[in-house]
Design a protein around this motif. Structure first.
Motif, PDB file in Angstrom:
ATOM      1  N   GLY A 155     -18.819  38.876 -62.338  1.00  0.00           N
ATOM      2  CA  GLY A 155     -18.954  37.524 -61.807  1.00  0.00           C
ATOM      3  C   GLY A 155     -20.076  37.408 -60.800  1.00  0.00           C
ATOM      4  N   ALA A 156     -20.116  38.318 -59.828  1.00  0.00           N
ATOM      5  CA  ALA A 156     -21.155  38.273 -58.799  1.00  0.00           C
ATOM      6  C   ALA A 156     -22.535  38.501 -59.407  1.00  0.00           C
ATOM      7  CB  ALA A 156     -20.869  39.320 -57.724  1.00  0.00           C
ATOM      8  N   ALA A 157     -22.620  39.376 -60.403  1.00  0.00           N
ATOM      9  CA  ALA A 157     -23.910  39.598 -61.063  1.00  0.00           C
ATOM     10  C   ALA A 157     -24.353  38.359 -61.828  1.00  0.00           C
ATOM     11  CB  ALA A 157     -23.803  40.802 -61.997  1.00  0.00           C
ATOM     12  N   ASP A 158     -23.421  37.754 -62.542  1.00  0.00           N
ATOM     13  CA  ASP A 158     -23.756  36.581 -63.340  1.00  0.00           C
ATOM     14  C   ASP A 158     -24.267  35.439 -62.466  1.00  0.00           C
ATOM     15  OD1 ASP A 158     -23.672  35.252 -66.021  1.00  0.00           O
ATOM     16  OD2 ASP A 158     -22.313  33.906 -64.943  1.00  0.00           O
ATOM     17  N   GLN A 159     -23.732  35.298 -61.273  1.00  0.00           N
ATOM     18  CA  GLN A 159     -24.194  34.251 -60.356  1.00  0.00           C
ATOM     19  C   GLN A 159     -25.662  34.410 -60.008  1.00  0.00           C
ATOM     20  OE1 GLN A 159     -21.591  34.424 -56.965  1.00  0.00           O
ATOM     21  NE2 GLN A 159     -19.799  33.720 -58.107  1.00  0.00           N
ATOM     22  N   ARG A 160     -26.175  35.627 -60.103  1.00  0.00           N
ATOM     23  CA  ARG A 160     -27.564  35.913 -59.752  1.00  0.00           C
ATOM     24  C   ARG A 160     -28.435  36.120 -60.992  1.00  0.00           C
ATOM     25  NH1 ARG A 160     -23.973  37.807 -56.095  1.00  0.00           N
ATOM     26  NH2 ARG A 160     -24.557  37.823 -53.876  1.00  0.00           N
ATOM     27  N   GLY A 161     -27.888  35.840 -62.175  1.00  0.00           N
ATOM     28  CA  GLY A 161     -28.641  36.027 -63.402  1.00  0.00           C
ATOM     29  C   GLY A 161     -28.830  37.474 -63.786  1.00  0.00           C
ATOM     30  N   LEU A 162     -27.895  38.337 -63.347  1.00  0.00           N
ATOM     31  CA  LEU A 162     -28.001  39.773 -63.599  1.00  0.00           C
ATOM     32  C   LEU A 162     -26.887  40.250 -64.513  1.00  0.00           C
ATOM     33  CD1 LEU A 162     -28.587  40.977 -59.911  1.00  0.00           C
ATOM     34  CD2 LEU A 162     -30.324  40.350 -61.607  1.00  0.00           C
ATOM     35  N   ARG A 163     -27.099  41.438 -65.088  1.00  0.00           N
ATOM     36  CA  ARG A 163     -26.057  42.134 -65.841  1.00  0.00           C
ATOM     37  C   ARG A 163     -25.819  43.492 -65.208  1.00  0.00           C
ATOM     38  NH1 ARG A 163     -26.422  42.109 -72.253  1.00  0.00           N
ATOM     39  NH2 ARG A 163     -24.431  43.152 -71.859  1.00  0.00           N
ATOM     40  N   VAL A 164     -24.581  43.927 -65.219  1.00  0.00           N
ATOM     41  CA  VAL A 164     -24.201  45.213 -64.645  1.00  0.00           C
ATOM     42  C   VAL A 164     -24.091  46.241 -65.762  1.00  0.00           C
ATOM     43  CG1 VAL A 164     -22.355  46.487 -63.474  1.00  0.00           C
ATOM     44  CG2 VAL A 164     -23.027  44.220 -62.669  1.00  0.00           C
ATOM     45  N   GLY A 165     -24.574  47.442 -65.487  1.00  0.00           N
ATOM     46  CA  GLY A 165     -24.489  48.520 -66.460  1.00  0.00           C
ATOM     47  C   GLY A 165     -24.024  49.809 -65.820  1.00  0.00           C
ATOM     48  N   TYR A 166     -23.745  50.793 -66.663  1.00  0.00           N
ATOM     49  CA  TYR A 166     -23.315  52.112 -66.186  1.00  0.00           C
ATOM     50  C   TYR A 166     -24.158  53.189 -66.845  1.00  0.00           C
ATOM     51  CZ  TYR A 166     -20.544  56.126 -64.896  1.00  0.00           C
ATOM     52  OH  TYR A 166     -20.143  57.336 -64.369  1.00  0.00           O
ATOM     53  N   VAL A 200     -14.540  55.494 -75.154  1.00  0.00           N
ATOM     54  CA  VAL A 200     -13.285  54.842 -74.791  1.00  0.00           C
ATOM     55  C   VAL A 200     -13.547  53.821 -73.687  1.00  0.00           C
ATOM     56  CG1 VAL A 200     -10.940  55.201 -73.943  1.00  0.00           C
ATOM     57  CG2 VAL A 200     -11.991  56.903 -75.446  1.00  0.00           C
ATOM     58  N   LEU A 201     -14.369  54.212 -72.710  1.00  0.00           N
ATOM     59  CA  LEU A 201     -14.726  53.284 -71.639  1.00  0.00           C
ATOM     60  C   LEU A 201     -15.386  52.034 -72.205  1.00  0.00           C
ATOM     61  CD1 LEU A 201     -15.142  52.591 -68.620  1.00  0.00           C
ATOM     62  CD2 LEU A 201     -17.325  53.829 -68.763  1.00  0.00           C
ATOM     63  N   ALA A 202     -16.303  52.198 -73.138  1.00  0.00           N
ATOM     64  CA  ALA A 202     -17.007  51.049 -73.708  1.00  0.00           C
ATOM     65  C   ALA A 202     -16.037  50.037 -74.305  1.00  0.00           C
ATOM     66  CB  ALA A 202     -18.011  51.518 -74.762  1.00  0.00           C
ATOM     67  N   GLY A 203     -14.960  50.544 -74.897  1.00  0.00           N
ATOM     68  CA  GLY A 203     -13.984  49.642 -75.482  1.00  0.00           C
ATOM     69  C   GLY A 203     -13.170  48.874 -74.460  1.00  0.00           C
ATOM     70  N   LEU A 204     -13.206  49.315 -73.201  1.00  0.00           N
ATOM     71  CA  LEU A 204     -12.455  48.651 -72.133  1.00  0.00           C
ATOM     72  C   LEU A 204     -13.319  47.728 -71.286  1.00  0.00           C
ATOM     73  CD1 LEU A 204     -10.433  51.772 -70.890  1.00  0.00           C
ATOM     74  CD2 LEU A 204      -9.576  49.913 -72.324  1.00  0.00           C
ATOM     75  N   LEU A 205     -14.618  47.789 -71.497  1.00  0.00           N
ATOM     76  CA  LEU A 205     -15.532  47.022 -70.659  1.00  0.00           C
ATOM     77  C   LEU A 205     -15.661  45.578 -71.119  1.00  0.00           C
ATOM     78  CD1 LEU A 205     -18.440  49.598 -70.196  1.00  0.00           C
ATOM     79  CD2 LEU A 205     -16.752  48.899 -68.477  1.00  0.00           C
ATOM     80  N   ASP A 206     -15.883  44.709 -70.149  1.00  0.00           N
ATOM     81  CA  ASP A 206     -16.265  43.328 -70.438  1.00  0.00           C
ATOM     82  C   ASP A 206     -17.522  43.362 -71.318  1.00  0.00           C
ATOM     83  OD1 ASP A 206     -17.855  40.788 -69.907  1.00  0.00           O
ATOM     84  OD2 ASP A 206     -16.056  40.322 -68.747  1.00  0.00           O
ATOM     85  N   PRO A 207     -17.643  42.476 -72.290  1.00  0.00           N
ATOM     86  CA  PRO A 207     -18.845  42.467 -73.137  1.00  0.00           C
ATOM     87  C   PRO A 207     -20.145  42.332 -72.353  1.00  0.00           C
ATOM     88  CG  PRO A 207     -17.135  41.117 -74.120  1.00  0.00           C
ATOM     89  CD  PRO A 207     -16.641  41.495 -72.760  1.00  0.00           C
ATOM     90  N   ALA A 208     -20.065  41.794 -71.138  1.00  0.00           N
ATOM     91  CA  ALA A 208     -21.277  41.622 -70.343  1.00  0.00           C
ATOM     92  C   ALA A 208     -21.769  42.924 -69.727  1.00  0.00           C
ATOM     93  CB  ALA A 208     -21.031  40.603 -69.227  1.00  0.00           C
ATOM     94  N   VAL A 209     -20.934  43.956 -69.669  1.00  0.00           N
ATOM     95  CA  VAL A 209     -21.322  45.230 -69.066  1.00  0.00           C
ATOM     96  C   VAL A 209     -21.994  46.103 -70.127  1.00  0.00           C
ATOM     97  CG1 VAL A 209     -20.518  47.284 -67.852  1.00  0.00           C
ATOM     98  CG2 VAL A 209     -19.405  45.081 -67.432  1.00  0.00           C
ATOM     99  N   PHE A 210     -23.185  46.586 -69.810  1.00  0.00           N
ATOM    100  CA  PHE A 210     -23.934  47.389 -70.776  1.00  0.00           C
ATOM    101  C   PHE A 210     -23.919  48.857 -70.360  1.00  0.00           C
ATOM    102  CE2 PHE A 210     -26.995  46.362 -67.489  1.00  0.00           C
ATOM    103  CZ  PHE A 210     -27.759  47.505 -67.364  1.00  0.00           C
ATOM    104  N   LEU A 211     -24.468  49.690 -71.207  1.00  0.00           N
ATOM    105  CA  LEU A 211     -24.614  51.112 -70.923  1.00  0.00           C
ATOM    106  C   LEU A 211     -26.088  51.504 -70.926  1.00  0.00           C
ATOM    107  CD1 LEU A 211     -21.796  52.607 -73.173  1.00  0.00           C
ATOM    108  CD2 LEU A 211     -21.723  52.280 -70.690  1.00  0.00           C
TER     109      LEU A 211
END
Length: 253
Positions: free
Chosen positions: A115-126, A148-159
């Protein structure tokens, strides 16, 4: 692909401390068109100015502070740099990748930043190391922990897949990338003997199947990185130059 080749600035951390402007210029002179900073809170405006003057873009930024109590300033710094990928590079206990419960906690922490990233036009990754790869679930040939982690992540979170650490952790890296698919937005490209302790060598000079890796994630940013390099500073820049030359030759083939 049309994106410029990037370099993770952690590779030249000592040189940046001694002479930031001169080091960035040397990377630009080698032909790199982008960088991936790792210390965004230090001076984001000054760094952006230096990069703009050299024509260097920012492919993404490593921001360990995203896992702190207040991620807002770190996200603001990433926005100042002019990129849209804010990457968590560390800070999650390795043991959390050995159980489903730990992976669920990890996913909750990363998803909570969306949410906080989206407010700034950003995407969060790991960004992975070897310890997100070594644990396998269901059986010895089951999915790696990062899958397994990827399957639990919000679609907005990338790797951002560190391809070398993935190999050290036991993955067939091209196959892993194909399974992760569009979740992968960036690749760390490094090479070496495939061990945890030994220095890196120029991309193309070690064990990594680089052409197959690139083909498995054709739309991801390519980011060259050295965790360490045998020899002095000049050797490191020579290896960075050789890495770029090799990757450029593959793109032209």
């Amino acid at each position: 692909m049309s994106r410029p080749l990037s370099v993770q600035l952690y590779s030249v951390r000592d040189q940046l401390t001694a002479d930031r402007g001169g080091t960035l210029r040397r990377l630009a002179d080698l032909g790199y068109g982008a960088v991936e900073p790792y210390d965004v809170l230090a001076d984001p405006k000054g760094l952006r100015k230096s990069l703009d003057e050299l024509g260097l873009s920012v492919s993404g930024a490593h921001v360990v502070q995203l896992l702190g109590p207040e991620p807002g300033p770190a996200l603001d710094a990433v926005a100042v740099l002019g990129c849209d990928l804010a990457i968590v590079p560390a800070g999650i206990p390795p043991e959390d990748f050995t159980t489903y419960e730990g992976l669920a906690r990890t996913a909750d922490r990363l998803n909570g930043l969306v949410g906080a990233a989206d407010q700034r036009g950003l995407r969060v990754g790991y960004h992975n190391h070897w310890w997100e790869i070594e644990p396998r679930f269901e059986d010895r040939d089951g999915p790696h922990a990062v899958e397994v982690l990827a399957g639990l992540l919000d679609p907005a979170v990338f790797l951002e897949v560190d391809t070398y650490w993935a190999a050290v952790g036991g993955a067939d890296v091209p196959a892993l990338l194909r399974r992760l698919g569009g979740r992968v937005r960036a690749l760390h490209l490094k090479d070496g003997p495939g061990t945890k302790e030994d220095p890196n060598v120029a991309v193309g000079g070690g064990i990594m199947p680089v052409p197959e890796i690139l083909a498995a994630a054709p739309d991801a940013w390519r980011v060259v990185e050295f965790d360490s390099c045998a020899g002095g500073p000049d050797t490191l820049f020579d290896e960075l130059a050789a890495s770029r030359a090799y990757l450029t030759s593959l793109a032209a083939a």
